[in-house]
Write an enzyme that holds these catalytic residues in place. Sequence first.
Site, PDB file in Angstrom:
ATOM      1  CB  ALA A   1      -7.700   0.527  -0.636  1.00  0.00           C
TER       2      ALA A   1
ATOM      3  CB  THR B   1     -11.265  -4.008   6.028  1.00  0.00           C
ATOM      4  OG1 THR B   1     -10.826  -4.139   7.375  1.00  0.00           O
ATOM      5  CG2 THR B   1     -12.013  -2.686   5.900  1.00  0.00           C
ATOM      6  CG  ASP B   2     -11.773  -7.186  10.481  1.00  0.00           C
ATOM      7  OD1 ASP B   2     -11.116  -6.183  10.144  1.00  0.00           O
ATOM      8  OD2 ASP B   2     -11.318  -8.060  11.246  1.00  0.00           O
ATOM      9  CD  GLU B   3      -9.240  -1.615  10.526  1.00  0.00           C
ATOM     10  OE1 GLU B   3      -9.436  -0.401  10.710  1.00  0.00           O
ATOM     11  OE2 GLU B   3      -8.127  -2.146  10.620  1.00  0.00           O
TER      12      GLU B   3
ATOM     13  CE1 TYR C   1      -8.316   0.753   4.731  1.00  0.00           C
ATOM     14  CE2 TYR C   1      -8.795  -0.163   6.899  1.00  0.00           C
ATOM     15  CZ  TYR C   1      -8.549  -0.351   5.551  1.00  0.00           C
ATOM     16  OH  TYR C   1      -8.550  -1.613   5.006  1.00  0.00           O
TER      17      TYR C   1
ATOM     18  CB  SER D   1     -12.481   5.750   3.107  1.00  0.00           C
ATOM     19  OG  SER D   1     -11.433   4.859   3.464  1.00  0.00           O
ATOM     20  CE  LYS D   2     -11.395  -1.394   1.805  1.00  0.00           C
ATOM     21  NZ  LYS D   2     -10.810  -1.689   0.450  1.00  0.00           N
TER      22      LYS D   2
ATOM     23  N   PRO E   1       7.203  -0.401  19.238  1.00  0.00           N
ATOM     24  CG  PRO E   1       6.559   1.068  17.535  1.00  0.00           C
ATOM     25  CD  PRO E   1       7.456  -0.091  17.820  1.00  0.00           C
TER      26      PRO E   1
HETATM   27  P1  NAD Z   1      -1.356  -2.051   0.418  1.00  0.00           P
HETATM   28  O1  NAD Z   1      -1.391  -0.682   1.017  1.00  0.00           O
HETATM   29  O2  NAD Z   1      -0.192  -2.939   0.699  1.00  0.00           O
HETATM   30  O3  NAD Z   1      -1.468  -1.948  -1.180  1.00  0.00           O
HETATM   31  C1  NAD Z   1      -2.362  -1.067  -1.808  1.00  0.00           C
HETATM   32  C2  NAD Z   1      -1.987  -1.016  -3.292  1.00  0.00           C
HETATM   33  O4  NAD Z   1      -2.930  -0.169  -3.950  1.00  0.00           O
HETATM   34  C3  NAD Z   1      -0.596  -0.433  -3.554  1.00  0.00           C
HETATM   35  O5  NAD Z   1       0.083  -1.206  -4.512  1.00  0.00           O
HETATM   36  C4  NAD Z   1      -0.889   0.954  -4.088  1.00  0.00           C
HETATM   37  O6  NAD Z   1       0.113   1.444  -4.985  1.00  0.00           O
HETATM   38  C5  NAD Z   1      -2.222   0.738  -4.789  1.00  0.00           C
HETATM   39  N1  NAD Z   1      -3.002   1.970  -4.908  1.00  0.00           N
HETATM   40  C6  NAD Z   1      -3.281   2.877  -3.931  1.00  0.00           C
HETATM   41  N2  NAD Z   1      -4.007   3.885  -4.434  1.00  0.00           N
HETATM   42  C7  NAD Z   1      -4.226   3.599  -5.745  1.00  0.00           C
HETATM   43  C8  NAD Z   1      -4.920   4.265  -6.788  1.00  0.00           C
HETATM   44  N3  NAD Z   1      -5.560   5.432  -6.579  1.00  0.00           N
HETATM   45  N4  NAD Z   1      -4.947   3.692  -8.010  1.00  0.00           N
HETATM   46  C9  NAD Z   1      -4.300   2.524  -8.252  1.00  0.00           C
HETATM   47  N5  NAD Z   1      -3.601   1.871  -7.287  1.00  0.00           N
HETATM   48  C10 NAD Z   1      -3.569   2.394  -6.056  1.00  0.00           C
HETATM   49  O7  NAD Z   1      -2.721  -2.723   0.848  1.00  0.00           O
HETATM   50  P2  NAD Z   1      -3.030  -4.242   1.237  1.00  0.00           P
HETATM   51  O8  NAD Z   1      -2.733  -4.444   2.674  1.00  0.00           O
HETATM   52  O9  NAD Z   1      -2.455  -5.133   0.222  1.00  0.00           O
HETATM   53  O10 NAD Z   1      -4.635  -4.228   1.101  1.00  0.00           O
HETATM   54  C11 NAD Z   1      -5.251  -4.473  -0.154  1.00  0.00           C
HETATM   55  C12 NAD Z   1      -6.757  -4.372   0.008  1.00  0.00           C
HETATM   56  O11 NAD Z   1      -7.202  -5.295   0.991  1.00  0.00           O
HETATM   57  C13 NAD Z   1      -7.238  -2.989   0.495  1.00  0.00           C
HETATM   58  O12 NAD Z   1      -8.427  -2.689  -0.184  1.00  0.00           O
HETATM   59  C14 NAD Z   1      -7.492  -3.187   1.975  1.00  0.00           C
HETATM   60  O13 NAD Z   1      -8.499  -2.314   2.432  1.00  0.00           O
HETATM   61  C15 NAD Z   1      -7.953  -4.630   1.994  1.00  0.00           C
HETATM   62  N6  NAD Z   1      -7.691  -5.372   3.247  1.00  0.00           N
HETATM   63  C16 NAD Z   1      -6.436  -5.366   3.798  1.00  0.00           C
HETATM   64  C17 NAD Z   1      -6.203  -6.124   4.954  1.00  0.00           C
HETATM   65  C18 NAD Z   1      -4.839  -6.175   5.591  1.00  0.00           C
HETATM   66  O14 NAD Z   1      -4.718  -6.718   6.696  1.00  0.00           O
HETATM   67  N7  NAD Z   1      -3.790  -5.672   4.970  1.00  0.00           N
HETATM   68  C19 NAD Z   1      -7.258  -6.842   5.540  1.00  0.00           C
HETATM   69  C20 NAD Z   1      -8.527  -6.792   4.947  1.00  0.00           C
HETATM   70  C21 NAD Z   1      -8.730  -6.064   3.790  1.00  0.00           C
HETATM   71  O1  DAU Z   2      -8.660  -5.671  10.215  1.00  0.00           O
HETATM   72  C1  DAU Z   2      -8.236  -5.537   8.886  1.00  0.00           C
HETATM   73  C2  DAU Z   2      -7.315  -4.338   8.788  1.00  0.00           C
HETATM   74  O2  DAU Z   2      -6.088  -4.725   9.390  1.00  0.00           O
HETATM   75  C3  DAU Z   2      -7.071  -3.869   7.353  1.00  0.00           C
HETATM   76  O3  DAU Z   2      -8.291  -3.410   6.826  1.00  0.00           O
HETATM   77  C4  DAU Z   2      -6.039  -2.738   7.331  1.00  0.00           C
HETATM   78  O4  DAU Z   2      -5.757  -2.397   5.981  1.00  0.00           O
HETATM   79  C5  DAU Z   2      -4.777  -3.235   7.996  1.00  0.00           C
HETATM   80  O5  DAU Z   2      -3.846  -2.183   8.070  1.00  0.00           O
HETATM   81  C6  DAU Z   2      -5.093  -3.749   9.405  1.00  0.00           C
HETATM   82  O6  DAU Z   2      -5.479  -2.649  10.287  1.00  0.00           O
HETATM   83  P1  DAU Z   2      -4.950  -2.549  11.802  1.00  0.00           P
HETATM   84  O7  DAU Z   2      -5.056  -1.163  12.233  1.00  0.00           O
HETATM   85  O8  DAU Z   2      -5.590  -3.589  12.650  1.00  0.00           O
HETATM   86  O9  DAU Z   2      -3.400  -3.010  11.540  1.00  0.00           O
HETATM   87  P2  DAU Z   2      -2.039  -2.440  12.131  1.00  0.00           P
HETATM   88  O10 DAU Z   2      -0.979  -3.413  11.730  1.00  0.00           O
HETATM   89  O11 DAU Z   2      -1.839  -1.012  11.817  1.00  0.00           O
HETATM   90  O12 DAU Z   2      -2.247  -2.577  13.697  1.00  0.00           O
HETATM   91  C7  DAU Z   2      -2.543  -3.826  14.302  1.00  0.00           C
HETATM   92  C8  DAU Z   2      -2.694  -3.560  15.799  1.00  0.00           C
HETATM   93  O13 DAU Z   2      -1.403  -3.200  16.331  1.00  0.00           O
HETATM   94  C9  DAU Z   2      -3.619  -2.416  16.136  1.00  0.00           C
HETATM   95  O14 DAU Z   2      -4.309  -2.700  17.349  1.00  0.00           O
HETATM   96  C10 DAU Z   2      -2.677  -1.233  16.368  1.00  0.00           C
HETATM   97  C11 DAU Z   2      -1.437  -1.902  16.940  1.00  0.00           C
HETATM   98  N1  DAU Z   2      -0.148  -1.246  16.632  1.00  0.00           N
HETATM   99  C12 DAU Z   2       0.130  -0.945  15.322  1.00  0.00           C
HETATM  100  C13 DAU Z   2       1.318  -0.338  14.975  1.00  0.00           C
HETATM  101  C14 DAU Z   2       1.611   0.043  13.549  1.00  0.00           C
HETATM  102  C15 DAU Z   2       0.763  -0.991  17.631  1.00  0.00           C
HETATM  103  O15 DAU Z   2       0.521  -1.304  18.815  1.00  0.00           O
HETATM  104  N2  DAU Z   2       1.943  -0.412  17.290  1.00  0.00           N
HETATM  105  C16 DAU Z   2       2.253  -0.035  16.004  1.00  0.00           C
HETATM  106  O16 DAU Z   2       3.355   0.543  15.789  1.00  0.00           O
END
Ligand code: NAD
Ligand code: DAU
Length: 358
Positions: free
Chosen positions: A83, A134-136, A160, A163-164, A215
């Site tokens: 994703a 995701t919980d979002e 985002y 789309s999820k 930030p």
């Molecule tokens: P990430 O952005 O680190 O990794 C995404 C991976 O998907 C990358 O390796 C990228 O190259 C690949 N990718 C993107 N578009 C693609 C495509 N069209 N075809 C094939 N590969 C593609 O993401 P992450 O943080 O590891 O998250 C993984 C999954 O978990 C996502 O679906 C995200 O929504 C979900 N998720 C993430 C979090 C979080 O906190 N990071 C929490 C809950 C759910």
């Molecule tokens: O809740 C699950 C989600 O968590 C996943 O689905 C997403 O893929 C993952 O990116 C994450 O989303 P968030 O928006 O919560 O994560 P992020 O790390 O971008 O931001 C965490 C919190 O910190 C949010 O309240 C925004 C804030 N933030 C983020 C950045 C990048 C800042 O204050 N400063 C920053 O520079």
Amino acid sequence: MSVMLVTGGAGFIGSNFIRSWIAETGQAIVNLDKLTYAGNLENLQGLRNDPRHNFVKGDIADRELVGKLLSRYQPDAIVHFAAESHVDRSILGPEDFITTNIIGTFRMLEATRAYWESLATDKKGKFRFLHVSTDEVYGSLEAEDEPFTESTPYAPNSPYAASKAASDHLVRSYYSTYGLPTITTNCSNNYGPYQFPEKLIPLVIVNAIKGKSLPIYGDGLNVRDWLYVADHCSAIRTVLARGRVGETYNIGGDSEKNNLEVVHTVCAVLDELHPDSPVIPHAKLIKFVKDRSGHDRRYAIDASKVKRDLGWVPQQSFADGIRETVKWYLDHLDWVAQVQSGEYRKWIDINYGGRQLI
Ligand code: NAD
Ligand code: DAU
């Protein structure tokens, strides 16, 4: 021998999952990843010569390629991570999120349906399509609201999250309409090794080490539930093994923190583990900047269903998980330098350049 198809396995959670899956089960994985800016084969360096990890560079939206991989490898399960995952990027450029998260998931489902329908009854019954979400999708909570349950109505606020949410609905419909054995997990914020430093925790670690500002959007009081990535991976293994098809499971760490608490915790650990930084204490680097548009105030997860029905519990406390994470980044400065490419620097300019201090 069992084979699993993983999508997005070169990203943060996917690469942690693949490592732990191979270590725990010894089973082979086919890893389909497009290697966008977020995908990095260095995340899987330890598996470079391991025949149990078969990497395929490609797009999940390429229906033909996915179909060929399914026919060739005959997997017993698909774990779908691929994703676009960063909220700020979805605000500045939503199109890739629609293409990958919605159309890509749709094409994955179509290819999987054709494959699954061709399977013999026994294999068909055991097959699983696990969609990692995701919980979002549930939107934003006020301080006094109860945590999200699996029946909380969807109310996504960022492109985002929308789309999820759309991909979750598609997955649900493939179960209801075609009987495809899908399961969806909705997880809270992950942190840990190999997270791309555009997300809050790794961004703060890598900036602080270099004496750059940290930030904080808005007042810093937005709340997230934090889960160590290894615990998310164990939850996915549990759901694959024992989850009921057609169900969704919320996964969370019972660890709600506001962003200021998170950043102060990271800074305190760095003060201890990296006393040679240019600026000490690291918290002096905190700067409040213009807020994210549509910034969700609070996420909180009620994970009682996965705990009660499947017996999963997170193992890592936030204090220990953050310590492990900071240590990992300090020990992998070469990895950090490698991912901070030209594309990364461009993103930092686009996202933070126009964000005046408040
Ligand atoms: P990430 O952005 O680190 O990794 C995404 C991976 O998907 C990358 O390796 C990228 O190259 C690949 N990718 C993107 N578009 C693609 C495509 N069209 N075809 C094939 N590969 C593609 O993401 P992450 O943080 O590891 O998250 C993984 C999954 O978990 C996502 O679906 C995200 O929504 C979900 N998720 C993430 C979090 C979080 O906190 N990071 C929490 C809950 C759910
Ligand atoms: O809740 C699950 C989600 O968590 C996943 O689905 C997403 O893929 C993952 O990116 C994450 O989303 P968030 O928006 O919560 O994560 P992020 O790390 O971008 O931001 C965490 C919190 O910190 C949010 O309240 C925004 C804030 N933030 C983020 C950045 C990048 C800042 O204050 N400063 C920053 O520079």
